[in-house]
Design an enzyme around this catalytic site. Sequence first.
Site, PDB file in Angstrom:
ATOM      1  CG  HIS A 299      -0.371   4.151   4.663  1.00  0.00           C
ATOM      2  ND1 HIS A 299      -0.694   3.789   5.555  1.00  0.00           N
ATOM      3  CD2 HIS A 299      -1.047   5.469   4.086  1.00  0.00           C
ATOM      4  CE1 HIS A 299      -1.644   4.455   4.962  1.00  0.00           C
ATOM      5  NE2 HIS A 299      -2.119   5.101   4.576  1.00  0.00           N
TER       6      HIS A 299
ATOM      7  CG  HIS B 111       3.460  -1.404  11.312  1.00  0.00           C
ATOM      8  ND1 HIS B 111       4.366  -0.642  12.013  1.00  0.00           N
ATOM      9  CD2 HIS B 111       3.044  -0.662  10.406  1.00  0.00           C
ATOM     10  CE1 HIS B 111       4.442   0.539  10.579  1.00  0.00           C
ATOM     11  NE2 HIS B 111       2.832   0.198   9.843  1.00  0.00           N
TER      12      HIS B 111
ATOM     13  CG  ASP C 248       0.438  -1.547   6.948  1.00  0.00           C
ATOM     14  OD1 ASP C 248       1.727  -2.169   7.765  1.00  0.00           O
ATOM     15  OD2 ASP C 248       0.762  -0.157   7.523  1.00  0.00           O
TER      16      ASP C 248
ATOM     17  CG  ASP D 103       4.612   3.528   6.688  1.00  0.00           C
ATOM     18  OD1 ASP D 103       3.783   3.610   6.830  1.00  0.00           O
ATOM     19  OD2 ASP D 103       4.795   2.759   8.184  1.00  0.00           O
ATOM     20  CG  HIS D 104       4.098   0.182   4.228  1.00  0.00           C
ATOM     21  ND1 HIS D 104       4.329  -0.994   4.919  1.00  0.00           N
ATOM     22  CD2 HIS D 104       3.914   0.644   5.580  1.00  0.00           C
ATOM     23  CE1 HIS D 104       3.643  -1.053   5.997  1.00  0.00           C
ATOM     24  NE2 HIS D 104       3.191   0.145   5.988  1.00  0.00           N
TER      25      HIS D 104
ATOM     26  CG  HIS E 149      -4.352   0.352   6.566  1.00  0.00           C
ATOM     27  ND1 HIS E 149      -4.129   0.611   7.738  1.00  0.00           N
ATOM     28  CD2 HIS E 149      -2.829   0.216   5.773  1.00  0.00           C
ATOM     29  CE1 HIS E 149      -3.132   1.575   7.711  1.00  0.00           C
ATOM     30  NE2 HIS E 149      -2.183   1.325   6.928  1.00  0.00           N
TER      31      HIS E 149
ATOM     32  CG  HIS F 265      -0.048  -0.266   2.868  1.00  0.00           C
ATOM     33  ND1 HIS F 265       0.635  -0.939   3.137  1.00  0.00           N
ATOM     34  CD2 HIS F 265      -0.132   1.376   3.249  1.00  0.00           C
ATOM     35  CE1 HIS F 265       1.090  -0.430   4.212  1.00  0.00           C
ATOM     36  NE2 HIS F 265       0.504   0.746   4.500  1.00  0.00           N
TER      37      HIS F 265
HETATM   38 FE   LIG Z   1       0.164   1.691   6.292  1.00  0.00          FE
END
Ligand SMILES: [Fe+2]
Length: 256
Positions: free
Chosen positions: A59, A172, A134, A61-62, A115, A57
Site C-alpha cells: 500500500h 496506524h 496493517d 502509505d507504506h 489485508h 505490504h
Molecule cells: Fe495497508
Amino acid sequence: MARLEIHQFPCLDDNYGVLVHEPESGITASIDAPDADDVAAALQEKGWKLTHILTTHHHHDHTGGNLELKAASGCTIVGPKGEAAKVPGIDKSVGEGDTFALGPLQVHVLETPGHTAGAVTYWMPAQGVAFAGDTLFAMGCGRVFEGTMEQMWRSLRKLMDLPPATRVYCGHEYTLANARFALKIDPENLALRDRLAACEKLRAEGKPTLPTRIDIELATNPFLRVADPAIRKHLGLEDAPDWKVFAEIRERKNRG
Ligand SMILES: [Fe+2]
C-alpha cells in the site's frame, strides 16, 4: 545479543514510521516508508544513516517513500515476495520461514496475508519485537482487502503464537476507534475497559498508544478473542468455527 534502538514517529495522517537502529554495526532499517520527507527528518533527528527498508505490504502509505529514500541513501529494500512487483525499488523478496541478517540482527519472516495478498510480518525473536504493518492493530486488525477472511484469521493466529511479551509495532494509530468498537463486542471485559481509559489518557497527552504487546492483545483484542464464550454468545455464534466468528466481527467493524 545485539542491542536495538527503536524510534517511532507519526507520518501522514495516522501512520507510524519506525526506525530500527543497531549501534555497533550502524544498521538502520526503516519499517515501511510512508513518506520520504518524514522518514528523512526522523533519520536526521537521530543522526542515523538509512541502510534498509523493510516493507510489510505494498500500500502506498507504506511504500510511498521507497524510491526517494533509496535514491538518497542507496539503501536495500526488502519486501514480500507475494507482492514484490508492487513494491517500488525492491531488491530482495522474502516469504514464509525466511530468515535474514541485518548486521548482527536476525529477522524472521512470517507471511500474514489478508489485508493484502502477500503481506508479511518481520519478527526479531532475540529482541522480542515484531513489525506487523496493517495486519494487527491495538485492539483491532487490518481490513481484509485482498485475502479471504479465513486467510486473515490464520495470519492473526500466527501472531497470537509469538511469545507473549513480544512488542508489536503497527502501521496506524487507530487505537481509540478500535477500543470503542471492541467494547461493543466484548462489553464485560474489564481489561478492555481499563485499556481504553489508559489509551484515552495517552492520546489526550498527544502520546502514541503503540507499540502493543501480544499478551495485551490476547486479553483485549476481540479479533483475537474469538474463542471466548461470552463473545460467541453475544454474537449468537456459539458453535461456529473460529474464523467465522472472526469474519462476523470484521464485518461488523466494516459496517462501522
Ligand atoms: Fe495497508
